[in-house]
Design a protein around this motif. Structure first.
Motif, PDB file in Angstrom:
ATOM      1  N   ILE A 163      16.991 -16.762  24.883  1.00 47.00           N
ATOM      2  CA  ILE A 163      18.059 -16.641  24.202  1.00 47.00           C
ATOM      3  C   ILE A 163      19.046 -17.109  24.544  1.00 47.00           C
ATOM      4  N   GLY A 164      19.919 -17.946  23.637  1.00 52.19           N
ATOM      5  CA  GLY A 164      21.111 -18.497  24.071  1.00 52.19           C
ATOM      6  C   GLY A 164      22.272 -17.552  24.023  1.00 52.19           C
ATOM      7  N   ILE A 165      22.818 -17.011  25.105  1.00 49.65           N
ATOM      8  CA  ILE A 165      23.920 -16.009  25.230  1.00 49.65           C
ATOM      9  C   ILE A 165      25.210 -16.684  25.093  1.00 49.65           C
ATOM     10  N   ARG A 166      26.067 -16.386  24.181  1.00 47.31           N
ATOM     11  CA  ARG A 166      27.441 -16.899  23.879  1.00 47.31           C
ATOM     12  C   ARG A 166      28.427 -15.790  24.317  1.00 47.31           C
ATOM     13  N   ALA A 167      28.237 -14.636  24.209  1.00 47.79           N
ATOM     14  CA  ALA A 167      29.222 -13.615  24.474  1.00 47.79           C
ATOM     15  C   ALA A 167      28.689 -12.550  25.162  1.00 47.79           C
ATOM     16  N   VAL A 168      29.204 -11.822  25.906  1.00 44.02           N
ATOM     17  CA  VAL A 168      28.839 -10.491  26.714  1.00 44.02           C
ATOM     18  C   VAL A 168      29.965  -9.646  26.784  1.00 44.02           C
ATOM     19  N   THR A 169      29.602  -8.385  26.216  1.00 44.23           N
ATOM     20  CA  THR A 169      30.762  -7.471  26.019  1.00 44.23           C
ATOM     21  C   THR A 169      30.357  -6.200  26.743  1.00 44.23           C
ATOM     22  N   ASP A 213      24.123 -16.676  19.854  1.00 47.34           N
ATOM     23  CA  ASP A 213      25.158 -17.636  18.937  1.00 47.34           C
ATOM     24  C   ASP A 213      24.057 -18.244  17.946  1.00 47.34           C
ATOM     25  N   THR A 214      24.447 -17.895  16.703  1.00 51.92           N
ATOM     26  CA  THR A 214      23.390 -18.498  15.777  1.00 51.92           C
ATOM     27  C   THR A 214      23.610 -20.250  15.816  1.00 51.92           C
ATOM     28  N   ARG A 215      24.633 -20.826  16.125  1.00 44.35           N
ATOM     29  CA  ARG A 215      24.735 -22.193  16.447  1.00 44.35           C
ATOM     30  C   ARG A 215      23.883 -22.653  17.644  1.00 44.35           C
ATOM     31  N   VAL A 216      23.151 -21.792  18.407  1.00 40.48           N
ATOM     32  CA  VAL A 216      22.601 -22.430  19.662  1.00 40.48           C
ATOM     33  C   VAL A 216      21.140 -22.196  19.345  1.00 40.48           C
ATOM     34  N   ALA A 245      32.704 -23.614  31.173  1.00 41.21           N
ATOM     35  CA  ALA A 245      31.247 -24.178  31.318  1.00 41.21           C
ATOM     36  C   ALA A 245      30.680 -24.192  32.898  1.00 41.21           C
ATOM     37  N   GLU A 246      31.882 -24.775  33.453  1.00 42.58           N
ATOM     38  CA  GLU A 246      31.468 -24.915  35.052  1.00 42.58           C
ATOM     39  C   GLU A 246      31.202 -23.424  35.667  1.00 42.58           C
ATOM     40  N   MET A 247      31.833 -22.532  35.046  1.00 50.87           N
ATOM     41  CA  MET A 247      31.848 -21.138  35.816  1.00 50.87           C
ATOM     42  C   MET A 247      30.614 -20.494  35.394  1.00 50.87           C
ATOM     43  N   CYS A 248      30.079 -20.809  34.319  1.00 53.20           N
ATOM     44  CA  CYS A 248      29.038 -20.316  33.500  1.00 53.20           C
ATOM     45  C   CYS A 248      27.675 -20.943  34.454  1.00 53.20           C
ATOM     46  N   ARG A 249      27.953 -22.172  34.774  1.00 53.54           N
ATOM     47  CA  ARG A 249      26.823 -22.858  35.516  1.00 53.54           C
ATOM     48  C   ARG A 249      26.664 -22.421  36.933  1.00 53.54           C
ATOM     49  N   VAL A 250      27.824 -22.029  37.555  1.00 57.80           N
ATOM     50  CA  VAL A 250      27.816 -21.584  38.901  1.00 57.80           C
ATOM     51  C   VAL A 250      27.129 -20.194  38.942  1.00 57.80           C
ATOM     52  N   THR A 251      27.518 -19.327  37.775  1.00 54.41           N
ATOM     53  CA  THR A 251      27.052 -18.025  37.706  1.00 54.41           C
ATOM     54  C   THR A 251      25.532 -18.081  37.745  1.00 54.41           C
ATOM     55  N   THR A 252      25.035 -18.924  36.634  1.00 55.46           N
ATOM     56  CA  THR A 252      23.636 -19.054  36.535  1.00 55.46           C
ATOM     57  C   THR A 252      22.767 -19.372  37.752  1.00 55.46           C
ATOM     58  N   GLN A 253      23.703 -20.084  38.494  1.00 52.59           N
ATOM     59  CA  GLN A 253      23.009 -20.777  39.886  1.00 52.59           C
ATOM     60  C   GLN A 253      22.843 -19.639  40.808  1.00 52.59           C
ATOM     61  N   ALA A 279      26.595 -21.797  26.310  1.00 58.30           N
ATOM     62  CA  ALA A 279      25.691 -20.554  26.282  1.00 58.30           C
ATOM     63  C   ALA A 279      24.697 -20.645  27.199  1.00 58.30           C
ATOM     64  N   VAL A 280      24.354 -19.432  27.743  1.00 55.80           N
ATOM     65  CA  VAL A 280      23.524 -19.102  29.028  1.00 55.80           C
ATOM     66  C   VAL A 280      22.245 -18.846  28.447  1.00 55.80           C
ATOM     67  N   MET A 281      21.221 -19.481  29.013  1.00 55.34           N
ATOM     68  CA  MET A 281      19.745 -19.306  28.460  1.00 55.34           C
ATOM     69  C   MET A 281      19.232 -18.070  29.439  1.00 55.34           C
ATOM     70  N   LEU A 282      18.855 -16.988  28.634  1.00 56.90           N
ATOM     71  CA  LEU A 282      18.218 -16.103  29.341  1.00 56.90           C
ATOM     72  C   LEU A 282      17.038 -15.575  28.757  1.00 56.90           C
ATOM     73  N   HIS A 283      16.237 -14.880  29.453  1.00 57.11           N
ATOM     74  CA  HIS A 283      14.982 -14.477  28.917  1.00 57.11           C
ATOM     75  C   HIS A 283      14.846 -13.036  28.467  1.00 57.11           C
ATOM     76  N   ASP A 284      14.396 -12.620  27.368  1.00 57.27           N
ATOM     77  CA  ASP A 284      14.245 -11.020  27.017  1.00 57.27           C
ATOM     78  C   ASP A 284      13.008 -10.556  27.731  1.00 57.27           C
TER      79      ASP A 284
END
Ligand SMILES: [Zn+2]
Length: 341
Positions: free
Chosen positions: A127-133, A157-160, A79-87, A116-121
């Motif tokens: 959109i709540g992104i949960r995974a990237v492939t 993620d359907t749960r976000v 989670a922390e790495m997700c936040r730093v990346t978004t920052q 989950a990272v919140m991005l815009h389309d």
């Protein structure tokens, strides 16, 4: 906190669904491609869903994605790495973008995001992104010949809760999850590697100006700097047995903020990284010898990555790094992301 066992299970479930798609999943993807064709034109749909031949027959494309998921290495980003990346992604002032094959840790990968990272389309929806492939492939690109490309897929993620489900509450998407899966394809694009795109130009339709690509790129850069560290998580034997037919390399690499660089391992201090007067120097190729043509950025030859495609002189890969205010001045030739407020 998601365990590594749950992460690889999610990866395996996704591979299974996409390798042997049920009719509902194929219909959903066909309708998605059709919708893109109507909003962005046939060209947009063709480049996004390359090499799908027709939105009426999406199944071969779904299976192709499944094949890439099978070979993908599994990563879990804390989670922390997700936040730093978004920052870092929000603070970067980008002038040009090039993503190199050398920046990808593997040819194909599955990244689970603990938060989950919140991005815009492109329509501005959240959109709540949960995974990237991703997977490396090759394709014809805008009349430039066949280039190495990467196909990047982001999974919601359907749960976000996101802007796509106005009446969202826990469990509301259960039937959708049952037929299409918990992780649902939200965005896909195919873009060239080692190909410079000027994002300040009018080329707004370039995939490299895409939010999802920019976030992914920030993640790749930070993964390669000493801000982060990666270790293998142990997996119970029973889990390995369950997933080995669906995940070629059944192990999970956990990507986290590098702890030892923080005083006394204090998690709070690492949460907000002071970006002011810091620069993220992108990984890039550098000429090792002088050349006689006009100054240019070194770009590797397709089959011989040790030489420049433009001047044929020897080049080397320089990993990305973060520069503080005290360091030596950054060379203007380097690709620099200014991390300002
Ligand atoms: Zn050169």
């Amino acid at each position: 906190m998601t365990t590594a066992a749950e992460v690889i299970q999610q990866h395996a479930d996704l591979t299974k669904r996409w390798c042997e798609p049920n009719p509902r999943l194929s219909e959903y993807i066909g309708a998605f491609a059709e919708d893109v064709a109507q909003r962005r034109g046939i060209g947009g749909a063709v480049s996004m869903f390359y090499p799908m031949r027709s939105s009426r027959d999406p199944e071969p494309w779904v299976r192709l994605i499944g094949k890439g998921l099978f070979t993908a290495r599994t990563y879990q980003v804390t989670a922390e790495m997700c936040r730093v990346t978004t920052q870092a992604y929000r603070k970067t002032e980008r002038t040009s973008t090039v993503i190199s094959l050398d920046e990808l840790p593997t040819e194909s990968g599955f990244i689970w995001l603990d938060e989950a990272v919140m991005l815009h389309d492109r329509q501005g929806k959240r959109i709540g992104i949960r995974a990237v492939t991703w997977e490396v492939t090759s394709a014809e690109y805008r009349g430039k010949g066949v280039l190495s490309m990467v196909r990047l897929v982001t999974w919601a993620d359907t749960r976000v809760k996101d802007d796509y489900s106005p009446n969202w509450e826990p469990g509301v998407l259960k039937s959708s999850e049952k037929y299409i899966g918990r992780l649902q394809l939200q965005h896909v694009c195919v873009f060239p590697l080692d190909y410079a795109v000027d994002v300040s130009s009018s080329d707004n339709e370039s995939p490299l100006t895409d939010d999802h690509v920019a976030w992914f790129h920030a993640m790749l850069m930070l993964m390669a700097t000493d801000i982060s560290s990666t270790h293998n998580a142990g997996l119970p034997r029973s889990v390995l047995g369950d997933v080995k037919k669906l995940v070629k390399h059944p192990r999970v690499s956990v990507v986290d903020i590098h702890r030892t660089s923080q005083p006394h391992g204090n998690r709070n201090t690492s949460r907000v990284i002071e970006w002011t007067h810091r620069w993220l120097v992108q990984g890039h190729h550098r000429h090792l010898e002088s050349y006689e043509v006009t100054p240019h950025r070194a770009i590797p030859e397709r089959l011989d990555r040790g030489h420049c495609a433009i001047c044929e002189s020897r080049i080397t890969w320089v990993r990305p790094f973060v520069k503080g205010p005290d360091g030596a001045p950054v060379k203007s030739a380097d690709v620099v992301y200014r991390l300002s407020r």
